[in-house]
Scaffold this active site. Structure first.
Site, short mmCIF file in Angstrom:
data_model
loop_
_atom_site.label_atom_id
_atom_site.label_comp_id
_atom_site.label_asym_id
_atom_site.label_seq_id
_atom_site.Cartn_x
_atom_site.Cartn_y
_atom_site.Cartn_z
N CYS A 1 34.31 29.85 40.20
CA CYS A 1 35.30 29.49 41.21
C CYS A 1 34.80 28.32 42.06
O CYS A 1 33.64 28.33 42.46
CB CYS A 1 35.57 30.70 42.09
SG CYS A 1 36.88 30.46 43.29
N PRO A 2 35.62 27.33 42.28
CA PRO A 2 37.04 27.21 41.97
C PRO A 2 37.33 26.40 40.71
O PRO A 2 38.48 26.06 40.44
CB PRO A 2 37.57 26.46 43.19
CG PRO A 2 36.47 25.48 43.50
CD PRO A 2 35.18 26.26 43.20
#
Length: 81
Positions: A18-19
């Site tokens: 992430c992200p």
């Protein structure tokens, strides 16, 4: 995988956390035509909720399916605009 759609392009974001799976998915979707289906391959379990949430709040995309196979996650996103 459902027979209701055909994958147009595959994006492999394995090893990304992430992200980046969402960021790279958005970039890939931006290059597709309406009705195209992007298959996203990921190893980050958070991608299940991240890509789902992104698709729900983004105009022009539809999350068709998500599959989990051990440590691999597959997401199928269709462009709608």
């Amino acid at each position: 995988m459902s027979t209701e759609y055909t994958v147009t392009e595959t994006l492999d974001v394995s090893g990304e956390s992430c992200p980046m799976p969402v960021v790279k998915t958005k970039g890939a979707v931006d290059d597709l035509s309406e009705g195209d289906v992007l298959e996203v391959l990921a190893t980050d379990s958070g991608s299940l909720s991240d890509i789902s949430g992104w698709a729900e709040t983004t105009d022009g995309v539809e999350l068709l399916d998500q599959e989990e196979d051990g440590d691999e996650y597959r997401h199928y996103v269709r462009t709608t605009a």
